[in-house]
Each structure stands twice: as structure tokens, then as C-alpha cells.
Design an enzyme around this catalytic site. Sequence first.
Site, PDB file in Angstrom:
ATOM      1  N   HIS A  10      -3.805  -2.777   5.193  1.00  0.00           N
ATOM      2  CA  HIS A  10      -4.206  -1.431   4.798  1.00  0.00           C
ATOM      3  C   HIS A  10      -4.758  -0.693   6.013  1.00  0.00           C
ATOM      4  CE1 HIS A  10      -4.743  -2.589   0.272  1.00  0.00           C
ATOM      5  NE2 HIS A  10      -3.520  -2.707   0.717  1.00  0.00           N
TER       6      HIS A  10
ATOM      7  N   ASP B 227       3.014  -1.115   1.478  1.00  0.00           N
ATOM      8  CA  ASP B 227       2.896  -0.085   2.522  1.00  0.00           C
ATOM      9  C   ASP B 227       2.902   1.333   1.955  1.00  0.00           C
ATOM     10  OD1 ASP B 227       3.136  -2.130   4.606  1.00  0.00           O
ATOM     11  OD2 ASP B 227       5.260  -2.178   4.089  1.00  0.00           O
TER      12      ASP B 227
END
Length: 514
Positions: free
Chosen positions: A129, A101
Site C-alpha cells: 500500500h 493495487d
Amino acid sequence: MAMAAAAAVASQGLVAASTQQQKKTSAKLSCNAAPVFSGKSFLRVKSGSNGAVRVRNVGVRCEAQAIERESVKADTGSGREEDAFSGLKQVCAVLGTQWGDEGKGKLVDILAQRFDVVARCQGGANAGHTIYNDKGEKFALHLVPSGILNEKTTCVVGNGVVIHLPGFFKEIDNLESKGVNTSGRLLVSDRAHLLFNLHQEVDGLREAELAGQMIGTTKRGIGPCYASKAIRNGIRVGDLRHLDTFREKLDILFRDAAARFKGFEYSAAAVDAEMEMYVKYAERLEHYIVDTVDYVNTAYAEGKRILIEGGQATMLDIDFGTYPFVTSSNPSVGGICTGLGMAPNRLGDIVGVAKAYTTRVGSGPYPTELFGEEGEELRKAGFEWGTTTGRPRRCGWLDIVALNFACTINGFTAINLTKLDVLSGLPEVKLGVAYRTQSGEKLRSFPADLSILEQVEVEYETLEAWKEDITKVRSYAELPVAAQKYVERIEELIGLPCQYIGVGPGRDALIVKQ
């Protein structure tokens, strides 16, 4: 570029460093006339007194000044202009340095405009993503490489990836509904393994077995699919071309799951239903399937530029992460070679992506974690909820010990420091610079022993905070002095330049510091 030469580092055990790069030097260099990309406005970097950077043993002082241009160009000093990212080598990798992340997709999306091929080499739909197009539309991708928004880029899903076809086609449908054409631009390895719904069901059953010692999996079936691959009863994409034997292989998977888990019931009807679905998938997937090992290496031989998009991150690596609280693949540099079939000596630049603070989803040790109001404040400021699961992320200060460990393993040539804007307005900012045992002994590196890691005391450095909103800043020199000092202290501690600095979610919210 002097900066690039100073920052180049060999991937440990993979990429041989040149003799020049290994030489130590104490010379002071100046970054001269190098415009860099920042979306709608561009930067010209020149020598000055602002922004001291330490790169290995090289001191560099740069000052960035905003200029306006129609395209991203750089004055080379010879009367020629070139793109600000032209210094990147033919093969460039973007890898996560923390627990995922970090914002890898944004940099990949920006760099994809300068590369012919964007490839994923490992992981599955557990890699979320989030990227934005020029209109500000949000795209959450899990299997499709982030370069898909650039219409001139070919995207490759390599052999090291595990593919859940229902989710894969859902992503494609979503992209095409928003005007993104994937036809002829998306290739899937015939060696990649198929992830079935039964893998996801087994993932949940496995977590239930662990009860209070749950790993915190995304329950996307990633681990069970890699387990099938490891015990050699997995089914590959190429098997879809042989439907006469496909059901038999599928039946073995179902029986194996039923034998292992009491909660999983085998039935011929369930196998038939799955088979019927995959007959349809086989027809739709056919024009995506290629030998990606041949494709990628042929592209390299033809001089095409290749960008590799890492999923998850180094601290989730099955070999180097906080095992067993890790993923089931190698998101570190070694996964590139095994997941794409690319030789180590072909790897060029390796950019490590790190948040300006640290987050983690799921279980596992997390030394710099913030609890209570502090952690919640950081979570809200950074909108820290998982792209894949929606779970709230655990938040804490930037862990320099873990970051240095990731740098050692991967041989990064530069760092992309993301979400610096999230720290604006905090009363203070801290860096976790060392671990000490209960007896006060300072640890030399990130420990493999979780019993040690869970008990370490983190030594912090407290730095001056800044109140200014920096989301509109596009020049390093325009950052608040306190923000610059924060960046430069990180550079000093890890011995690498924070060459790319994210100050917001949009494509243009990026400072390139050379």
C-alpha cells in the site's frame, strides 16, 4: 442519509440485511446539504440536475459545489454540523475489488483520521500500500496498516496475517526515521503465523518447479507460510514467548522443506543461525504482542470505531479468484471474520475499491487486458509498476463482469473509484460489460473454469473521452461531462454509488460524491 440507506447491501451469507434495505423502491431522492471531504477544499452537495445516479432502484440527482472550511463539516439541516464521513458505521471495511493495487491505502489513510482502530486481517508482505503524508512524502507499507500515519489511531495486525519479522521491523524503522511514532500504537496478534526466510526460499523453488506454468507469486513466502499453517507445523507469534521449544519447531520446518524440495538443504547450522536471529526478534517484538481478538472485540464493546484494511483483492481470493492464480488467503469479506475474530453481524459499511481501469500483476487470465501500445500507454500514464515487486502491471479496460462478481460476494455499500485522472487524454474509454463464449452465448457471471475465461470474448461499451487534466478538481460538478458520464455508467452497471472518486495520488485528490 438517503444515499446511505439506498446503498446499504448485506454481505452475502454474512451480514443480515434489514427489511427496509431489501424493499424495492422507485422513488426519486435528493441529496441535500451534505458537505464532503476533499482535503484542502470541501464540497457541499445539494439537489440539482447534474450527475444522475442509480442505486439499486433509487434515482438520485446531486450537484456538488466547492466551499472552504477549516475542518470537514456537514450541515445536517438541524443547525448542527458533523463530519462528512460521520454516516459511516462503527465498523467499516475497505476491500479490493480487482486483482490488487487499486489504491486502498489512500482511502484507509484518509478514513483513519475518523477511526480509533485500523486493522489488517489477512495476507502478508505481498500487500503493498502506497500512501502520502501531508508533506507529500511517500510511504510504501506492506505489513503495517496504513492508518499508522494518524497519530491517534491504534493499528492492529490480526491473526489472519502472516508476518515476516525482518520486513516488519524494517518498515517500523523507516517510519520512525521519518518522524512517525509507532510506540504503543501498533499491536500484533499472538495467533498470527511467522513467515521465515525459508518460506521465501521455498516459494522460489516451487515456482521453478512449475516452469512454464508459473503462478506469478511475489516470492515473499506467503503461500508456503499459509501451507505450514494448514498442515499444522507453522509457528505463531505467541511461540516467541516459549524459546525453550522454539528451536524444535523451527527444526521441523527446515526438515520438512528439505524433504519436499531438492534445492533446499537442511543443516543444523542454518537452524541455529535462524534461532539466534529470532531470539533477538522475540525481545523486540514482545511489547507489540497482544491477544488482538480480545482487543478488537473489547474496542467494539466500548464503542470505538474500527476500520478494516483489506490486502490484495477479491479476484485474488483463494476461493473466489482466478484459481490457481490467486493469493493464499481470503481478501474478500469472509476473511475479516476469520482474520480478526469479529462476528459477521458487527460489520457495517463495506467499501469496495476499484480502479477506473483494470490492472494485474503476474500470471492468470485477464479478459480486458490491452496489449502493445495501448497497454503501454495506460501503464505509463498510471505509473503501473508493482509496489511490492516492482514488476510492470498488465493494464486493460475496466471489467464490469468481474466488478459485479466482487460486489455480489462482498455486499459493498459503496465504491471508491480510483485513478480516474489516468484516463484523461485518451482517444476513447471503454467498459467491458459482458462475456460471451466462442458460440456467442452470454455468460451470467464470472466463470470459475479458466479454460472458459481464457477464451471469452468481451463485449465493450465505448464512451466519449475527455482531454482535461482533472487532478486539481475537487468537486464532482467540475469534472468534465464525459468523465461524469463514465462514472455514472459504471454506477448504473453495478447498482452502487461511486461515492469516493480518486483524481490523483495525494491525500487531497479525492472527490466525495453523495
